[in-house]
Design a protein around this motif. Structure first.
Motif: not given
Length: 264
Positions: A171-197
C-alpha cells in the motif's frame, strides 16, 4: 490420481496457470503472446498442443492476450462464463463455435479426473471467477484479481492443499508511486486487487491442517517486490500464530519464468 501444476507466469504483465494429472492437462488463462506461452511450456517440459482445455477467469488483457492464437493454433476447447465470452469476443478474435463452451459461475465441471469448481470474485470485469481443482482427495485453490476476499470465498477455498494467492501491492509503494490517482483508487478499491497485508490476513483465515504450499501471485511490477510480499505475508501469518516453514511453505511466482512443476 495426482495433480501437478506450474504457475507459468503471474503478474500485471501476463498470467497463465497450468495443471495436469496423468489423464488431463488444463491451462487457466493465456495472458501472454502465443510465442511466450510456448516458451514457458518448454521450461516445464510440456507443450500447449498437449492441452485438453483452456479455462478463462476474466477478460482483462493480462489474462487473455494469447488466448485466441493458442485456441486456433492447437484447436483447444475454451471455457468461460457467458458474460466473459461477450466481453472478450472482440479481443480474442474468431474462435470456431465447436471450441467454445460455457462454464457458469458457481458451477462444477469435470475434466477427465479433475473436478473444477468456479467461484465469483470482486473485480472490475464482466463476471470474473476463479477455480478450485479437486482430484484424488487433494485441492488446489487459484485466487487472484479480487478487491477483497469475502467470507463466501474463504468458505469455498479453506484448507486447500495448495493456494495460488494474490499479493498484488504494498500500500505504501502504491500510494507514493507514479500511477495517477484514479488508477491507485481503482487498485485499492473493492473491485481492484488485494495488498500484501490483506493477503496475509485472508490466508490466516483459510490455511488449514492440509495446507502445504502457498504461491504468492499477481505481484505488481511497479508497486511490489517479491521479498517485500513474502516478508509482509510471513509477518502477518506469524502474528496470527501460523509459522511459515513449519507446516507450510511460501513460494514466489514470476511474470517471465515458470515455477517448477510441483505436486499437489
Amino acid at each position: 490420481m495426482t495433480m501437478r501444476f506450474s504457475v507459468l507466469a503471474s503478474g500485471s504483465t501476463g498470467n497463465a496457470f497450468y495443471i495436469e494429472t496423468d489423464r488431463q492437462r488444463l491451462l487457466v488463462d493465456a495472458g501472454l503472446s502465443g510465442k511466450q506461452l510456448e516458451e514457458l511450456f518448454a521450461e516445464i517440459g510440456r507443450h500447449p498442443g498437449q492441452l485438453d482445455a483452456l479455462l478463462v477467469t476474466h477478460e482483462h488483457s493480462d489474462h487473455i492476450k494469447g488466448l485466441g492464437v493458442l485456441a486456433r493454433k492447437y484447436r483447444l476447447p475454451v471455457y468461460a462464463n457467458e458474460k466473459t465470452w461477450r466481453a472478450m469476443e472482440q479481443a480474442v478474435g474468431d474462435i470456431p463455435a465447436e471450441q467454445k463452451f460455457v462454464f457458469p459461475l458457481g458451477a462444477v465441471r469435470t475434466f477427465g479426473d479433475i473436478d473444477v469448481e468456479s467461484f465469483g470474485v470482486s473485480h472490475d470485469a464482466a463476471e470474473p471467477m476463479f477455480y478450485v481443482f479437486h482430484c484424488g482427495g487433494k485441492r488446489l485453490a487459484l485466487l487472484t484479481d479480487t478487491g477483497y476476499v469475502s467470507e463466501r470465498i474463504k468458505k469455498t477455498i479453506e484448507n486447500a492443499d495448495v493456494f495460488v494467492f494474490e499479493s498484488n501491492h504494498d500500500v505504501g509503494m502504491l500510494r507514493m508511486g507514479k500511477y495517477p490517482w484514479n488508477v491507485k483508487r481503482r487498485i485499492l478499491s473493492d473491485v481492484g486487487h488485494i495488498s500484501n497485508e490483506e493477503a496475509g490476513l485472508a490466508l490466516a483465515d483459510v490455511i488449514g491442517d492440509r495446507t502445504k504450499q502457498i504461491y504468492l501471485a499477481h505481484l505488481s511490477q511497479d508497486n511490489n517486490m517479491k521479498e517485500l510480499a513474502r516478508m509482509t505475508v510471513t509477518q502477518v501469518l506469524e502474528q496470527k500464530g501460523l509459522a511459515v516453514g513449519a507446516r507450510f511453505h511460501l513460494y514466489d511466482t514470476d511474470p517471465r519464468r515458470a515455477t517448477a512443476l510441483a505436486y499437489v
